[in-house]
Write a protein that holds these residues in place. Structure first.
Motif, PDB file in Angstrom:
ATOM      1  N   GLU A  17      47.861  49.994  40.154  1.00  0.00           N
ATOM      2  CA  GLU A  17      48.804  49.625  39.090  1.00  0.00           C
ATOM      3  C   GLU A  17      49.822  48.616  39.591  1.00  0.00           C
ATOM      4  OE1 GLU A  17      50.527  53.256  37.771  1.00  0.00           O
ATOM      5  OE2 GLU A  17      48.666  54.064  36.917  1.00  0.00           O
ATOM      6  N   ARG A  18      50.307  48.822  40.800  1.00  0.00           N
ATOM      7  CA  ARG A  18      51.298  47.904  41.367  1.00  0.00           C
ATOM      8  C   ARG A  18      50.731  46.502  41.511  1.00  0.00           C
ATOM      9  NH1 ARG A  18      52.996  45.843  46.344  1.00  0.00           N
ATOM     10  NH2 ARG A  18      55.263  45.881  46.754  1.00  0.00           N
ATOM     11  N   PHE A  19      49.525  46.378  42.037  1.00  0.00           N
ATOM     12  CA  PHE A  19      48.904  45.071  42.192  1.00  0.00           C
ATOM     13  C   PHE A  19      48.688  44.397  40.836  1.00  0.00           C
ATOM     14  CE2 PHE A  19      46.964  46.595  46.401  1.00  0.00           C
ATOM     15  CZ  PHE A  19      47.869  45.871  47.167  1.00  0.00           C
ATOM     16  N   GLU A  20      48.225  45.171  39.871  1.00  0.00           N
ATOM     17  CA  GLU A  20      47.992  44.610  38.536  1.00  0.00           C
ATOM     18  C   GLU A  20      49.287  44.122  37.909  1.00  0.00           C
ATOM     19  OE1 GLU A  20      46.047  47.832  36.613  1.00  0.00           O
ATOM     20  OE2 GLU A  20      44.038  47.269  37.311  1.00  0.00           O
ATOM     21  N   GLN A  33      44.372  39.935  41.019  1.00  0.00           N
ATOM     22  CA  GLN A  33      43.049  40.349  40.554  1.00  0.00           C
ATOM     23  C   GLN A  33      42.646  41.577  41.366  1.00  0.00           C
ATOM     24  OE1 GLN A  33      40.024  37.290  40.630  1.00  0.00           O
ATOM     25  NE2 GLN A  33      38.387  38.812  40.751  1.00  0.00           N
ATOM     26  N   VAL A  34      42.378  42.678  40.675  1.00  0.00           N
ATOM     27  CA  VAL A  34      42.140  43.959  41.347  1.00  0.00           C
ATOM     28  C   VAL A  34      40.682  44.378  41.182  1.00  0.00           C
ATOM     29  CG1 VAL A  34      42.761  46.414  41.394  1.00  0.00           C
ATOM     30  CG2 VAL A  34      44.530  44.669  41.029  1.00  0.00           C
ATOM     31  N   THR A  35      40.090  44.842  42.278  1.00  0.00           N
ATOM     32  CA  THR A  35      38.751  45.430  42.262  1.00  0.00           C
ATOM     33  C   THR A  35      38.853  46.850  42.795  1.00  0.00           C
ATOM     34  OG1 THR A  35      37.723  43.268  42.685  1.00  0.00           O
ATOM     35  CG2 THR A  35      36.382  45.229  43.080  1.00  0.00           C
ATOM     36  N   MET A  68      38.088  52.715  47.880  1.00  0.00           N
ATOM     37  CA  MET A  68      38.615  51.459  48.407  1.00  0.00           C
ATOM     38  C   MET A  68      39.219  50.646  47.269  1.00  0.00           C
ATOM     39  SD  MET A  68      35.279  50.466  50.707  1.00  0.00           S
ATOM     40  CE  MET A  68      36.032  49.215  51.732  1.00  0.00           C
ATOM     41  N   LEU A  69      40.298  49.917  47.584  1.00  0.00           N
ATOM     42  CA  LEU A  69      40.985  49.087  46.595  1.00  0.00           C
ATOM     43  C   LEU A  69      41.196  47.693  47.171  1.00  0.00           C
ATOM     44  CD1 LEU A  69      42.556  48.929  43.855  1.00  0.00           C
ATOM     45  CD2 LEU A  69      44.603  49.545  45.172  1.00  0.00           C
ATOM     46  N   PHE A  70      40.829  46.684  46.387  1.00  0.00           N
ATOM     47  CA  PHE A  70      40.960  45.289  46.811  1.00  0.00           C
ATOM     48  C   PHE A  70      41.838  44.527  45.825  1.00  0.00           C
ATOM     49  CE2 PHE A  70      37.017  46.924  48.442  1.00  0.00           C
ATOM     50  CZ  PHE A  70      36.937  46.428  49.721  1.00  0.00           C
ATOM     51  N   ALA A  71      42.657  43.639  46.342  1.00  0.00           N
ATOM     52  CA  ALA A  71      43.494  42.783  45.503  1.00  0.00           C
ATOM     53  C   ALA A  71      43.385  41.351  46.006  1.00  0.00           C
ATOM     54  CB  ALA A  71      44.944  43.250  45.527  1.00  0.00           C
ATOM     55  N   GLU A  72      43.437  40.416  45.077  1.00  0.00           N
ATOM     56  CA  GLU A  72      43.317  39.002  45.428  1.00  0.00           C
ATOM     57  C   GLU A  72      44.297  38.200  44.597  1.00  0.00           C
ATOM     58  OE1 GLU A  72      39.967  35.464  45.120  1.00  0.00           O
ATOM     59  OE2 GLU A  72      39.304  37.540  45.440  1.00  0.00           O
ATOM     60  N   ASP A  76      54.555  37.144  52.445  1.00  0.00           N
ATOM     61  CA  ASP A  76      53.357  37.694  51.810  1.00  0.00           C
ATOM     62  C   ASP A  76      53.190  39.177  52.136  1.00  0.00           C
ATOM     63  OD1 ASP A  76      52.625  35.408  50.508  1.00  0.00           O
ATOM     64  OD2 ASP A  76      51.118  34.789  51.969  1.00  0.00           O
ATOM     65  N   TRP A  77      53.344  39.547  53.388  1.00  0.00           N
ATOM     66  CA  TRP A  77      53.163  40.949  53.765  1.00  0.00           C
ATOM     67  C   TRP A  77      54.174  41.852  53.078  1.00  0.00           C
ATOM     68  CZ3 TRP A  77      49.390  43.584  56.187  1.00  0.00           C
ATOM     69  CH2 TRP A  77      48.362  42.820  56.751  1.00  0.00           C
ATOM     70  N   GLN A  78      55.393  41.348  52.900  1.00  0.00           N
ATOM     71  CA  GLN A  78      56.387  42.146  52.181  1.00  0.00           C
ATOM     72  C   GLN A  78      56.036  42.240  50.700  1.00  0.00           C
ATOM     73  OE1 GLN A  78      60.438  41.086  52.963  1.00  0.00           O
ATOM     74  NE2 GLN A  78      61.254  42.784  51.762  1.00  0.00           N
ATOM     75  N   GLU A  79      55.555  41.143  50.128  1.00  0.00           N
ATOM     76  CA  GLU A  79      55.159  41.139  48.717  1.00  0.00           C
ATOM     77  C   GLU A  79      53.945  42.025  48.484  1.00  0.00           C
ATOM     78  OE1 GLU A  79      54.046  40.248  44.748  1.00  0.00           O
ATOM     79  OE2 GLU A  79      55.985  40.093  45.757  1.00  0.00           O
ATOM     80  N   TRP A  80      52.943  41.925  49.344  1.00  0.00           N
ATOM     81  CA  TRP A  80      51.711  42.696  49.156  1.00  0.00           C
ATOM     82  C   TRP A  80      51.936  44.197  49.298  1.00  0.00           C
ATOM     83  CZ3 TRP A  80      48.714  39.499  53.343  1.00  0.00           C
ATOM     84  CH2 TRP A  80      48.399  38.234  52.820  1.00  0.00           C
TER      85      TRP A  80
END
Length: 271
Positions: free
Chosen positions: A100-103, A108-110, A129-133, A190-194
């Motif tokens: 939910e956070r990534f979305e 783009q979430v897989t 497993m959860l992937f985000a792009e 980026d690492w803080q944002e991700w």
């Protein structure tokens, strides 16, 4: 939401046990992992508590080529890049909330995708497993993993099976994993944002010939490294891009050594 470092994925284009043999010669305890039957891949593993290194390779190309798993797709696509460290995984017990956070942040979430591995003894283990792009593809967002068992249950099971065991060279933990980057401050943002992980102050590492910022994380720290001149960091960035390139282990009884394992740098030293 809490995260712990789970494992480093090292891509191979040969049987994973060949990497295990090299690590064993360097004093590391390694074991056969098993097969991901639905993805056409197999692996070998080296544990440091629950943190570990996975050597992942394709066993059945036709299955791997059609896999929906983005990690397997990356493994297949990067055959031309060659063997080496490919991706990082972080462990969570709130994988749906992370999705939910990534979305909400526009990624783009897989997933979460179900995963399983058939061990050598025929038993199965399972996870999600959860992937985000994001739009910026220069740096890959690490993937998240949620195991079906608790950390305590996994430690007990892996120890009982002899998968978690002492390393002859004295290594006890992953001190840090170094990642090459072309822009240190952007990578830290980026690492803080991700994942909400905050990088420390910049410092110079003369051995790596890089300016670095350390990201502290349960299970293993990260070292973001921007090259200052010729050296291992610049070589890694120019040949494999912005990704992990070195892993350093530590333990009170270990000596200072290093070994190149199929495109990756493995070091161990006393702390």
């Amino acid at each position: 939401m809490k995260l712990s470092f789970d494992h480093l994925v090292h891509f191979l284009y040969r049987p994973p046990l060949e990497a295990s043999d090299r690590l064993k010669k360097a004093g590391f305890h390694t074991v056969a992992g098993g097969r991901h039957e639905s993805w056409g891949t197999y692996n070998s593993l080296s544990y440091f508590g629950l943190s570990y290194v996975e050597f992942l390779a394709v066993e059945f190309p036709d299955i791997a080529a059609s896999a929906e798993n983005p990690l397997v797709r990356q493994l297949v696509a990067e055959a031309t890049v060659g063997e080496g460290m490919g991706q990082l995984a972080f462990r969570t017990d709130e994988i749906e909330r992370w999705a939910e956070r990534f979305e909400q942040r526009g990624y783009q979430v897989t997933g979460p995708l179900p995963g399983s591995r058939k061990r050598e003894d025929g038993t199965f283990i399972q996870w999600k497993m959860l992937f985000a792009e994001g739009a910026e593809k220069q740096r890959r967002i690490p993937f998240l993993i949620q195991w079906d068992e608790s950390d305590e249950a996994r430690v007990n099971d892996l120890t009982r099976r002899g998968m978690i065991a002492p390393h002859e060279n004295g290594s006890q933990e992953i001190a840090y994993i170094a990642l090459a980057t072309g822009n240190l401050d952007e990578a830290a943002r980026d690492w803080q944002e991700w994942l909400g992980l905050v990088a420390g102050e910049e410092f110079a590492d003369e051995r790596l010939q890089a300016k670095c910022r350390r990201v502290q994380c349960d299970g293993a720290d990260l070292l973001l490294c921007q090259p200052m001149g010729a050296g291992v960091t610049r070589d890694a960035l120019s040949t494999r891009g912005e990704r992990p390139f070195l892993i350093r282990f530590a333990g009170p009884g270990s000596s200072v050594h290093s070994a190149g394992i199929f495109g990756g740098n493995y070091e161990w030293s006393s702390i």
